[in-house]
Design a protein around this motif. Sequence first.
Motif, PDB file in Angstrom:
ATOM      1  N   GLY A  77       0.796  -1.223   0.000  1.00 18.73           N
ATOM      2  CA  GLY A  77       0.000   0.000   0.000  1.00 18.73           C
ATOM      3  C   GLY A  77       0.824   1.266   0.000  1.00 18.73           C
ATOM      4  O   GLY A  77       0.272   2.362  -0.081  1.00 18.73           O
ATOM      5  N   THR A  78       2.160   1.140   0.082  1.00 19.75           N
ATOM      6  CA  THR A  78       3.021   2.326   0.039  1.00 19.75           C
ATOM      7  C   THR A  78       2.865   2.999  -1.323  1.00 19.75           C
ATOM      8  O   THR A  78       2.904   2.335  -2.360  1.00 19.75           O
ATOM      9  N   LEU A  79       2.670   4.300  -1.307  1.00 13.66           N
ATOM     10  CA  LEU A  79       2.489   5.037  -2.556  1.00 13.66           C
ATOM     11  C   LEU A  79       3.766   5.044  -3.384  1.00 13.66           C
ATOM     12  O   LEU A  79       4.856   5.220  -2.835  1.00 13.66           O
ATOM     13  N   PRO A  80       3.637   4.849  -4.703  1.00 17.69           N
ATOM     14  CA  PRO A  80       4.810   4.957  -5.575  1.00 17.69           C
ATOM     15  C   PRO A  80       5.353   6.388  -5.495  1.00 17.69           C
ATOM     16  O   PRO A  80       4.618   7.342  -5.715  1.00 17.69           O
ATOM     17  N   ALA A  81       6.600   6.530  -5.114  1.00 13.84           N
ATOM     18  CA  ALA A  81       7.199   7.863  -4.962  1.00 13.84           C
ATOM     19  C   ALA A  81       8.698   7.721  -4.766  1.00 13.84           C
ATOM     20  O   ALA A  81       9.226   6.617  -4.675  1.00 13.84           O
ATOM     21  N   ARG A  82       9.348   8.872  -4.671  1.00 15.05           N
ATOM     22  CA  ARG A  82      10.781   8.942  -4.381  1.00 15.05           C
ATOM     23  C   ARG A  82      10.907   9.425  -2.941  1.00 15.05           C
ATOM     24  O   ARG A  82      10.435  10.502  -2.600  1.00 15.05           O
ATOM     25  N   TYR A  83      11.558   8.631  -2.093  1.00 13.97           N
ATOM     26  CA  TYR A  83      11.705   8.934  -0.675  1.00 13.97           C
ATOM     27  C   TYR A  83      13.179   9.189  -0.367  1.00 13.97           C
ATOM     28  O   TYR A  83      13.978   8.253  -0.358  1.00 13.97           O
ATOM     29  N   PRO A  84      13.573  10.452  -0.107  1.00 10.80           N
ATOM     30  CA  PRO A  84      14.978  10.732   0.198  1.00 10.80           C
ATOM     31  C   PRO A  84      15.351  10.193   1.571  1.00 10.80           C
ATOM     32  O   PRO A  84      14.529  10.166   2.486  1.00 10.80           O
ATOM     33  N   LEU A  85      16.589   9.746   1.699  1.00 17.08           N
ATOM     34  CA  LEU A  85      17.083   9.295   2.994  1.00 17.08           C
ATOM     35  C   LEU A  85      18.556   9.635   3.139  1.00 17.08           C
ATOM     36  O   LEU A  85      19.245   9.887   2.152  1.00 17.08           O
ATOM     37  N   ILE A  86      18.995   9.658   4.382  1.00 12.69           N
ATOM     38  CA  ILE A  86      20.392   9.940   4.703  1.00 12.69           C
ATOM     39  C   ILE A  86      20.948   8.753   5.473  1.00 12.69           C
ATOM     40  O   ILE A  86      20.274   8.200   6.341  1.00 12.69           O
ATOM     41  N   LEU A  87      22.172   8.369   5.149  1.00 15.00           N
ATOM     42  CA  LEU A  87      22.893   7.350   5.890  1.00 15.00           C
ATOM     43  C   LEU A  87      23.924   8.085   6.721  1.00 15.00           C
ATOM     44  O   LEU A  87      24.714   8.848   6.184  1.00 15.00           O
ATOM     45  N   ALA A  88      23.866   7.908   8.038  1.00 14.01           N
ATOM     46  CA  ALA A  88      24.781   8.609   8.946  1.00 14.01           C
ATOM     47  C   ALA A  88      25.672   7.596   9.646  1.00 14.01           C
ATOM     48  O   ALA A  88      25.188   6.581  10.150  1.00 14.01           O
ATOM     49  N   ALA A  89      26.981   7.877   9.679  1.00 11.58           N
ATOM     50  CA  ALA A  89      27.957   6.981  10.311  1.00 11.58           C
ATOM     51  C   ALA A  89      28.652   7.696  11.458  1.00 11.58           C
ATOM     52  O   ALA A  89      29.066   8.848  11.332  1.00 11.58           O
ATOM     53  N   GLN A  90      28.746   6.995  12.563  1.00 15.59           N
ATOM     54  CA  GLN A  90      29.422   7.536  13.733  1.00 15.59           C
ATOM     55  C   GLN A  90      30.492   6.546  14.188  1.00 15.59           C
ATOM     56  O   GLN A  90      30.249   5.334  14.229  1.00 15.59           O
ATOM     57  N   ALA A  91      31.664   7.063  14.560  1.00 15.29           N
ATOM     58  CA  ALA A  91      32.769   6.227  15.026  1.00 15.29           C
ATOM     59  C   ALA A  91      32.578   5.903  16.507  1.00 15.29           C
ATOM     60  O   ALA A  91      32.233   6.773  17.311  1.00 15.29           O
ATOM     61  N   LEU A  92      32.808   4.634  16.849  1.00 17.01           N
ATOM     62  CA  LEU A  92      32.699   4.174  18.235  1.00 17.01           C
ATOM     63  C   LEU A  92      34.021   3.566  18.677  1.00 17.01           C
ATOM     64  O   LEU A  92      34.722   2.939  17.875  1.00 17.01           O
ATOM     65  N   ASP A  93      34.308   3.733  19.948  1.00 19.40           N
ATOM     66  CA  ASP A  93      35.491   3.091  20.517  1.00 19.40           C
ATOM     67  C   ASP A  93      35.229   1.587  20.548  1.00 19.40           C
ATOM     68  O   ASP A  93      34.192   1.153  21.063  1.00 19.40           O
ATOM     69  N   PRO A  94      36.115   0.761  20.001  1.00 22.49           N
ATOM     70  CA  PRO A  94      35.858  -0.677  19.949  1.00 22.49           C
ATOM     71  C   PRO A  94      35.809  -1.354  21.326  1.00 22.49           C
ATOM     72  O   PRO A  94      35.203  -2.402  21.478  1.00 22.49           O
ATOM     73  N   THR A  95      36.412  -0.736  22.338  1.00 25.67           N
ATOM     74  CA  THR A  95      36.419  -1.319  23.683  1.00 25.67           C
ATOM     75  C   THR A  95      35.172  -0.937  24.468  1.00 25.67           C
ATOM     76  O   THR A  95      34.522  -1.791  25.072  1.00 25.67           O
ATOM     77  N   THR A  96      34.812   0.344  24.449  1.00 26.20           N
ATOM     78  CA  THR A  96      33.695   0.828  25.273  1.00 26.20           C
ATOM     79  C   THR A  96      32.371   0.880  24.523  1.00 26.20           C
ATOM     80  O   THR A  96      31.311   0.903  25.142  1.00 26.20           O
ATOM     81  N   GLY A  97      32.435   0.978  23.186  1.00 25.94           N
ATOM     82  CA  GLY A  97      31.216   1.132  22.390  1.00 25.94           C
ATOM     83  C   GLY A  97      30.666   2.543  22.414  1.00 25.94           C
ATOM     84  O   GLY A  97      29.597   2.806  21.864  1.00 25.94           O
TER      85      GLY A  97
END
Length: 157
Positions: A77-97
Amino acid sequence: MGPEPAPLCVVEAQFATGAAATSVLRVAVRNAASEPRVLSVAALGIDPAWVDGAQRTGVLAPGETGTVEFRVTPPLGTLPARYPLILAAQALDPTTGRPTSTSTGSAESVLVVNPRSQLTLEVTPRDLRMIAAKKFTVELRNQGRGWSKAEYSLLPA
């Protein structure tokens, strides 16, 4: 020493799927920090129910690139359209998260929701009354990208 640089993100400019169909969106990310990092990537701007939550890479060495995948499933049922999105990346300390910086890397894409077929039916003349052998036209058009099977018949009123 300055602030830690933001991770780098690369994604396709657009990707397509149909309503109720699942597609996989792949995002390449690069650790721009001088220390090993885990990168957490989130898809923002579309309904959260359509896409997996944030995804994490394994531990990436400085300058190393990794890939994360998101399953994207717009509901029936989702309408045919163009849906913009952003991919966001954040760095995490591998030990503490925990985040190692306030800098976030990002990339933009567009989700194109296009049904497998998009049928329109037109009958001419519009005010159709079957009197004797009056002629009429039925036009069936598929404006979608996929094939569709259509069956029709005339039934007495």
